[in-house]
Design a protein around this motif. Sequence first.
Motif, PDB file in Angstrom:
ATOM      1  N   PRO A 119       1.936   2.892  -0.224  1.00  0.00           N
ATOM      2  CA  PRO A 119       2.472   3.465  -1.467  1.00  0.00           C
ATOM      3  C   PRO A 119       3.776   4.232  -1.267  1.00  0.00           C
ATOM      4  CG  PRO A 119       0.451   4.591  -0.806  1.00  0.00           C
ATOM      5  CD  PRO A 119       0.565   3.375   0.034  1.00  0.00           C
ATOM      6  N   GLU A 142      10.913   1.334  -5.445  1.00  0.00           N
ATOM      7  CA  GLU A 142      11.053   1.668  -6.871  1.00  0.00           C
ATOM      8  C   GLU A 142      12.279   2.543  -7.122  1.00  0.00           C
ATOM      9  OE1 GLU A 142       6.257   1.519  -7.907  1.00  0.00           O
ATOM     10  OE2 GLU A 142       7.242   3.436  -7.491  1.00  0.00           O
ATOM     11  N   SER A 194       7.825  -3.815 -11.528  1.00  0.00           N
ATOM     12  CA  SER A 194       7.833  -5.158 -10.951  1.00  0.00           C
ATOM     13  C   SER A 194       9.021  -5.959 -11.462  1.00  0.00           C
ATOM     14  CB  SER A 194       6.526  -5.884 -11.296  1.00  0.00           C
ATOM     15  OG  SER A 194       6.334  -5.947 -12.697  1.00  0.00           O
ATOM     16  N   SER A 201       1.392  -3.348  -4.320  1.00  0.00           N
ATOM     17  CA  SER A 201       0.564  -2.804  -5.391  1.00  0.00           C
ATOM     18  C   SER A 201      -0.902  -3.155  -5.157  1.00  0.00           C
ATOM     19  CB  SER A 201       1.032  -3.349  -6.747  1.00  0.00           C
ATOM     20  OG  SER A 201       2.347  -2.913  -7.033  1.00  0.00           O
ATOM     21  N   TYR A 244       6.334  -6.839  -3.720  1.00  0.00           N
ATOM     22  CA  TYR A 244       5.942  -5.693  -4.531  1.00  0.00           C
ATOM     23  C   TYR A 244       4.513  -5.865  -5.045  1.00  0.00           C
ATOM     24  CZ  TYR A 244       6.005  -1.971  -7.982  1.00  0.00           C
ATOM     25  OH  TYR A 244       5.709  -0.837  -8.689  1.00  0.00           O
ATOM     26  N   ARG A 272       6.402   1.632  -1.146  1.00  0.00           N
ATOM     27  CA  ARG A 272       6.574   1.122  -2.508  1.00  0.00           C
ATOM     28  C   ARG A 272       7.460   2.058  -3.322  1.00  0.00           C
ATOM     29  NH1 ARG A 272       1.942   0.211  -7.119  1.00  0.00           N
ATOM     30  NH2 ARG A 272       1.867   2.474  -6.904  1.00  0.00           N
ATOM     31  N   THR A 319      -2.181  -0.927  -2.393  1.00  0.00           N
ATOM     32  CA  THR A 319      -2.256   0.457  -2.864  1.00  0.00           C
ATOM     33  C   THR A 319      -3.470   0.684  -3.748  1.00  0.00           C
ATOM     34  OG1 THR A 319       0.154   0.733  -2.753  1.00  0.00           O
ATOM     35  CG2 THR A 319      -1.048   2.225  -4.211  1.00  0.00           C
ATOM     36  N   HIS A 320      -3.758  -0.291  -4.597  1.00  0.00           N
ATOM     37  CA  HIS A 320      -4.862  -0.153  -5.546  1.00  0.00           C
ATOM     38  C   HIS A 320      -6.195  -0.639  -4.986  1.00  0.00           C
ATOM     39  CE1 HIS A 320      -1.437  -0.514  -8.689  1.00  0.00           C
ATOM     40  NE2 HIS A 320      -1.638   0.747  -8.353  1.00  0.00           N
TER      41      HIS A 320
END
Length: 294
Positions: A107, A114, A207, A225, A221, A110, A228-229
């Motif tokens: 994360p 972003e 995204s 995600s 990406y 990530r 991360t989730h």
Amino acid sequence: MPSKPIDNDAEQRFQLAAGASRRIVRQSRTHAERVTARLSDWINAVPATISTPCGRDKVQALAGDHLSSFGQRLEHLEAQCNAIVSHLSGVQTLLFSDPFQMLPSVPIARAVAEISASCAWELDSRVDSDERAARSYAMAFRSIETVIAQLDGSEAEQLEQLRERLVERLRSQGYGVVRKDRDGVTTNEVVQVKVGRRYAKIGFQYSQRIAAEIPALGSLYASMSGLTHGEPSYLATNWGTPDAVARLLGVVTLRSVEAWSVAIHRWIGASNPPFTNRGHYEDLMRSVPEAHRI
């Protein structure tokens, strides 16, 4: 019970990927720190002429057209630069940890992608000053709307008042502000800004922004995600292995910081020399299992 045999190939791939990623992240962080430390002086040294995107923005600001948006852009840029440096420090710390902290690092990487994509979008030298101004206002409204949605009571009211003052200021300058329509009823929420003939939407999906500003990371990406989730489809496949995550961190860091750096240097009209060794990226690619190489 006998211990599980060591997969020497997997261990070798991890060592190769982790070593390359550590060097890439360290060099990227050093580059980001240097750019951040010098950026204010670089911007101040840019003349208010049409020779560079930053110079053209200064011309508009000095004429009184985009003074507020230019100031907001500088505030956004300072915050983004500091955030990137901080996140890169976090990625570097986790990459050098023993044992390797695999999932917590994703994360943070990530977030680097972003922030880099948003910075590249706001500074985009391919568009004109009006559009950059609209994008800076859109970023300001997005920040306000995001926080309003998370608060209630007097704190939310203060931010709503701030939003209305910004709306009033923009309209007094002849700019357009579009409110959200919900079932035929116009709300106070701002969804779009118009400066001259240029529009910028407030809402977006990261995204989509990354696909537009850092196309090399479009598919990665989704993988970040998923990890991360805690999506089982990512954790249970090759994406959930140490060498894959180490490789992911290196590629994402490299491409993100490249996009961020290119956007800044093009905006101020400066050259953007390489900040990492090409051999490190080649090591990352060599760490990919032969069956998955393109």
